[in-house]
Each structure stands twice: as C-alpha cells, then as structure tokens.
Design an enzyme around this catalytic site. Structure first.
Site, short mmCIF file in Angstrom:
data_model
loop_
_atom_site.label_atom_id
_atom_site.label_comp_id
_atom_site.label_asym_id
_atom_site.label_seq_id
_atom_site.Cartn_x
_atom_site.Cartn_y
_atom_site.Cartn_z
N GLY A 53 0.84 -1.19 0.00
CA GLY A 53 0.00 0.00 0.00
C GLY A 53 0.87 1.23 0.00
O GLY A 53 2.04 1.17 0.40
N THR A 54 0.32 2.34 -0.45
CA THR A 54 1.19 3.52 -0.57
C THR A 54 0.70 4.70 0.25
O THR A 54 0.75 4.64 1.46
CB THR A 54 1.35 3.91 -2.05
OG1 THR A 54 0.06 3.93 -2.66
CG2 THR A 54 2.21 2.89 -2.76
N THR A 55 0.20 5.74 -0.38
CA THR A 55 0.19 7.05 0.27
C THR A 55 -0.97 7.28 1.25
O THR A 55 -2.13 7.05 0.91
CB THR A 55 0.16 8.15 -0.80
OG1 THR A 55 1.20 7.88 -1.75
CG2 THR A 55 0.38 9.51 -0.19
N ALA A 99 0.83 2.26 5.24
CA ALA A 99 1.60 2.15 4.01
C ALA A 99 2.63 1.05 4.24
O ALA A 99 3.10 0.86 5.36
CB ALA A 99 2.28 3.48 3.70
N ALA A 228 2.77 4.45 -7.94
CA ALA A 228 2.23 3.50 -6.96
C ALA A 228 1.03 4.07 -6.20
O ALA A 228 0.40 3.35 -5.43
CB ALA A 228 3.32 3.11 -5.97
#
Length: 281
Positions: A53-55, A99, A228
C-alpha cells in the site's frame, strides 16, 4: 491456550489469571508464535514480491483531524488491487492509515485494535492518545526483523486528544521511532509529493470540509507523480477513504460525500492541471 478437546466449556486458565493490561504482553507469554514479528521466515534472496500500500495523508483542523488514503496496492510494477482499504478506525477517537506490506499492515492494525480494547477492559479506563501512539510504536519495533527482510509497515496515526481538546498526528519509521507532526503529514511512496502539496494548501483555520478537500488534493498530486499511488478512479467510482475524528468520535465520510469532493477536485484540475495556485508572497 492450546485447544482442549475435553474442555468443560470454561476458559483456559491463562484468560483468568491477572496480568498485564497489554494484549501484546499476553500474546507474547501464551502464544508468541501468533505475533507477526515472531514468525520464522524462509531465507530469501532479493526483494520480496508482495502487495504494498502507498500514500496516506493527514491534516488537523480546529476541532479534529482528517486521515485519507488512496486505494491502490502494487506488486512490483503491477497494480495488485484497485480498491484496497488503508485507513481504519482504532477506537472511538483515533484511526490509523497504513503504508507498506499490505498483509502485514492489516494484521498489525487488528492487533492494535485488540491492544487498545484489552487495555480498556482490564484497566476500566481509556488509554490517552499519547499512550496509544506509544503502543503502536512498540508494535512496529516488534516487526523490525520482518521489516529488514522487506516486509515493512509504516503507519500514520491520528486522533482527537480529549485531554488537550484538539486533533493530533503521529508518524513512524520502520524501527518504531515516533514523531508528532504539526498541522499535516504524509507517509508512503507518494508522500514527498503530497507534502509539497500540503505546504501550499494547508492553513490552521481550515474547516472540516476544507481539510477533507485539502487532503484529497494532496493525494491527487501524489498520484500525479507517483505511479504507486492511485488517484480518484472516476470511471470505476473508486474514491479515497476519508476519515474525520473529532470530539464526537470517528466518522468515515460516505461514498457520496467523498465522490462530491473528488469530482470537484477533478473538475478543478481540468482547468488547472497542477491544482490550486498558492500566492507568490
């Protein structure tokens, strides 16, 4: 804690013995193998391919704090999932955005929720927001071994401090190092771009609605430059998750509310692709 096929229906003695108010301590003593950080991992060579997972973005406003997260999970250069959830309520007055390695992160959130619930039941009182932030720090530190093998989790914790009567944000590094952020914060691969956006848009006197719009604007900017991070998916109607925590508690904005914000931001970008422009001076 092992299953007892001859059980009379009573709880095992471990559950009836007075002990620490920490569920993590309880698990460490009676079922240490259930803790993610204690599981043996096979030797690996090179980076581990797992959904990430990112932001995550957060901002305070007078009366509370707003947390939002994009919905994209990636695995290498592939989009692994388009509608993953990365923002979760922890208890009535706090939430965490994640994240990093998605599977480990979701498991850590569930353990964190149990940790706070266990404390409340054993002590008969709520843990302070500072105490919650410290407990999360300890859990991240317990995952350090897995983090060094590429399974890192980097959360962003926010909540309403009922003692100080304001919203607060805490960020972490992979070793469990904790920092309180003033005003706004972002973590994940798109955080550099989100923070740049927040520097231009954030003000201390934002309303709740404006704060929610600002964090969505920041996510939009992050998605603009970081592959991403997923922006609002207007075609599939997949929008960021936006959570607001105030004195009245945790509230996740409805899909209708978030879609209205996302569409307003998107329409603005059709006129100004780089987003709202801050004054030069």
């Amino acid at each position: 804690m092992e299953a007892n096929t001859r059980s009379t229906g009573r709880l095992p003695a471990a559950f009836l013995t007075p002990g620490s108010s920490s569920f993590m301590d309880f698990l460490s003593e009676h079922a240490p193998d259930q803790l993610p950080g204690n599981r043996p991992l096979p030797p690996v060579h090179g980076a581990i391919e797992a959904p990430h997972g990112t932001t995550i973005v957060a901002a305070t406003f007078p009366g509370g704090v707003v947390l939002t997260g994009d919905r994209r999970a990636t695995m290498g250069n592939m989009i692994a999932q388009r509608d993953i959830e990365k923002v979760f309520p922890v208890d009535e007055h706090s939430a965490v955005g994640i994240a990093g390695t998605a599977g480990i992160a979701v498991e850590m959130v569930k353990l964190f929720q149990l940790e706070l619930e266990h404390f409340e039941k054993v002590e008969g009182a709520l843990l302070s927001l500072e105490g919650k932030a410290n407990r999360l720090s300890t859990m991240i530190r317990g995952n350090l071994g897995m983090a060094l093998q590429g399974l890192a989790v980097v959360p962003l914790f926010g909540g309403y401090d009922v003692d100080r009567e304001k919203g607060r944000i805490f960020s972490y590094d992979v070793t469990g190092g904790r920092s309180e952020e003033l005003g706004f914060a972002a973590v994940g691969s798109g955080s550099v771009f989100a923070r740049g956006s927040l520097k231009k848009l954030y003000r201390e006197d934002l309303t709740e609605q404006q704060a929610a719009t600002v964090v969505v604007q920041a996510l939009y900017d992050a998605a603009d430059d970081d592959s991403a991070t997923g922006g609002p998916d207007m075609a599939r109607r997949i929008y960021p998750i936006v959570a607001v925590i105030t004195e009245d508690g945790y509230r996740r904005l409805t899909e209708a509310e978030v879609s209205e914000i996302a569409r307003a931001v998107h329409e603005g970008r059709l006129q100004l692709p780089n987003g709202p422009q801050a004054p030069v001076l």
